[in-house]
Design an enzyme around this catalytic site. Structure first.
Site, PDB file in Angstrom:
ATOM      1  N   HIS A  27      10.517  -6.399 -41.157  1.00  0.00           N
ATOM      2  CA  HIS A  27      11.872  -6.057 -40.709  1.00  0.00           C
ATOM      3  C   HIS A  27      12.893  -6.397 -41.804  1.00  0.00           C
ATOM      4  O   HIS A  27      13.803  -5.625 -42.095  1.00  0.00           O
ATOM      5  CB  HIS A  27      12.273  -6.881 -39.473  1.00  0.00           C
ATOM      6  CG  HIS A  27      11.503  -6.587 -38.225  1.00  0.00           C
ATOM      7  ND1 HIS A  27      10.851  -7.561 -37.506  1.00  0.00           N
ATOM      8  CD2 HIS A  27      11.304  -5.423 -37.559  1.00  0.00           C
ATOM      9  CE1 HIS A  27      10.294  -7.014 -36.441  1.00  0.00           C
ATOM     10  NE2 HIS A  27      10.544  -5.714 -36.446  1.00  0.00           N
TER      11      HIS A  27
ATOM     12  N   LYS B 276      10.385  -6.349 -20.545  1.00  0.00           N
ATOM     13  CA  LYS B 276       9.549  -7.121 -21.492  1.00  0.00           C
ATOM     14  C   LYS B 276      10.049  -8.547 -21.584  1.00  0.00           C
ATOM     15  O   LYS B 276      11.218  -8.770 -21.934  1.00  0.00           O
ATOM     16  CB  LYS B 276       9.651  -6.503 -22.887  1.00  0.00           C
ATOM     17  CG  LYS B 276       8.539  -5.574 -23.273  1.00  0.00           C
ATOM     18  CD  LYS B 276       8.499  -5.471 -24.798  1.00  0.00           C
ATOM     19  CE  LYS B 276       8.158  -4.078 -25.291  1.00  0.00           C
ATOM     20  NZ  LYS B 276       8.453  -3.923 -26.721  1.00  0.00           N
TER      21      LYS B 276
ATOM     22  N   ARG C  48       5.693   2.492 -40.897  1.00  0.00           N
ATOM     23  CA  ARG C  48       4.604   1.733 -41.535  1.00  0.00           C
ATOM     24  C   ARG C  48       3.436   2.639 -41.895  1.00  0.00           C
ATOM     25  O   ARG C  48       2.746   2.430 -42.887  1.00  0.00           O
ATOM     26  CB  ARG C  48       4.096   0.643 -40.578  1.00  0.00           C
ATOM     27  CG  ARG C  48       5.071  -0.487 -40.417  1.00  0.00           C
ATOM     28  CD  ARG C  48       4.673  -1.384 -39.296  1.00  0.00           C
ATOM     29  NE  ARG C  48       4.739  -0.666 -38.041  1.00  0.00           N
ATOM     30  CZ  ARG C  48       4.643  -1.212 -36.848  1.00  0.00           C
ATOM     31  NH1 ARG C  48       4.450  -2.518 -36.750  1.00  0.00           N
ATOM     32  NH2 ARG C  48       4.726  -0.504 -35.759  1.00  0.00           N
TER      33      ARG C  48
ATOM     34  N   SER D 173       5.453  -7.670 -34.987  1.00  0.00           N
ATOM     35  CA  SER D 173       5.754  -8.937 -34.315  1.00  0.00           C
ATOM     36  C   SER D 173       4.626  -9.301 -33.349  1.00  0.00           C
ATOM     37  O   SER D 173       4.233 -10.466 -33.253  1.00  0.00           O
ATOM     38  CB  SER D 173       7.063  -8.835 -33.521  1.00  0.00           C
ATOM     39  OG  SER D 173       8.130  -8.534 -34.372  1.00  0.00           O
TER      40      SER D 173
END
Ligand code: PNS
Length: 159
Positions: free
Chosen positions: A17, A41, A90, A127
């Site tokens: 990040h 979440k 990514r 993460s």
């Protein structure tokens, strides 16, 4: 003033990040880092903790605004007159979902999404993976800002 936003969950912020935020910070006058709150979440870190960890990790950049937002990303952008969303890609596997979001967001409000290719050093990094590895005692210190690694080790020890 040219503004952009780097949105995400940031639970917690990783070096991947940070790489994207740092590159955006060179291209824009102000980069807003938006922690988008997802009520379904439960994070490992509270929103306040995430804000603090991001502020500390980005303090040297000098043009970063960190805040949390409950709602649509396009509304965050509209309220602050931000015309561009920056997202890191990514791998090809990120592309389908990112394209969907980008197309939805431009359709909703005309806000553009710009994709930045992730530094290959971090192409596997997320993460959730960091949390999983750290939960089982793996060393992820090379993948996180030092204060984030310390906070993660401490949080997992408290459990
Ligand atoms: O770090 P993440 O979880 O990959 O980030 C995803 C995020 C927060 C950017 C995305 O879920 C989002 O924009 N959420 C805010 C709510 C919203 O605008 N949803 C519609 C997206 S088209």
């Amino acid at each position: 003033m040219r503004r952009a936003v780097c949105p995400g969950s940031f639970d917690p912020i990783t070096n991947g990040h940070l790489d994207i935020i740092g590159r955006a910070a060179k291209l824009y006058d102000v980069v807003h880092v938006a922690i988008m709150i997802n009520p379904s979440k439960k994070g490992l870190f509270t929103v306040e903790e995430r804000i603090e960890l991001i502020r500390e990790a980005t303090a040297d950049y000098g043009n970063i605004e960190v805040e949390a937002f409950h709602g649509l990303l396009v509304d965050f952008c509209k309220q602050r007159e931000i015309p561009a969303i920056i997202r890191g890609l990514r791998a090809v596997s990120d592309f389908d979902y990112e394209l969907q979001m980008a197309q939805m967001n431009i359709g909703l409000s005309g806000v553009e999404t710009l994709f930045v290719p992730t530094n290959p050093t971090y192409s596997f990094l997320s993460s959730s993976l960091v949390k999983e590895v750290a939960t089982w005692g793996g060393d992820v210190s090379h993948l996180l800002p030092p204060a984030v690694n310390a906070a993660l080790v401490q949080r997992l020890a408290e459990r």
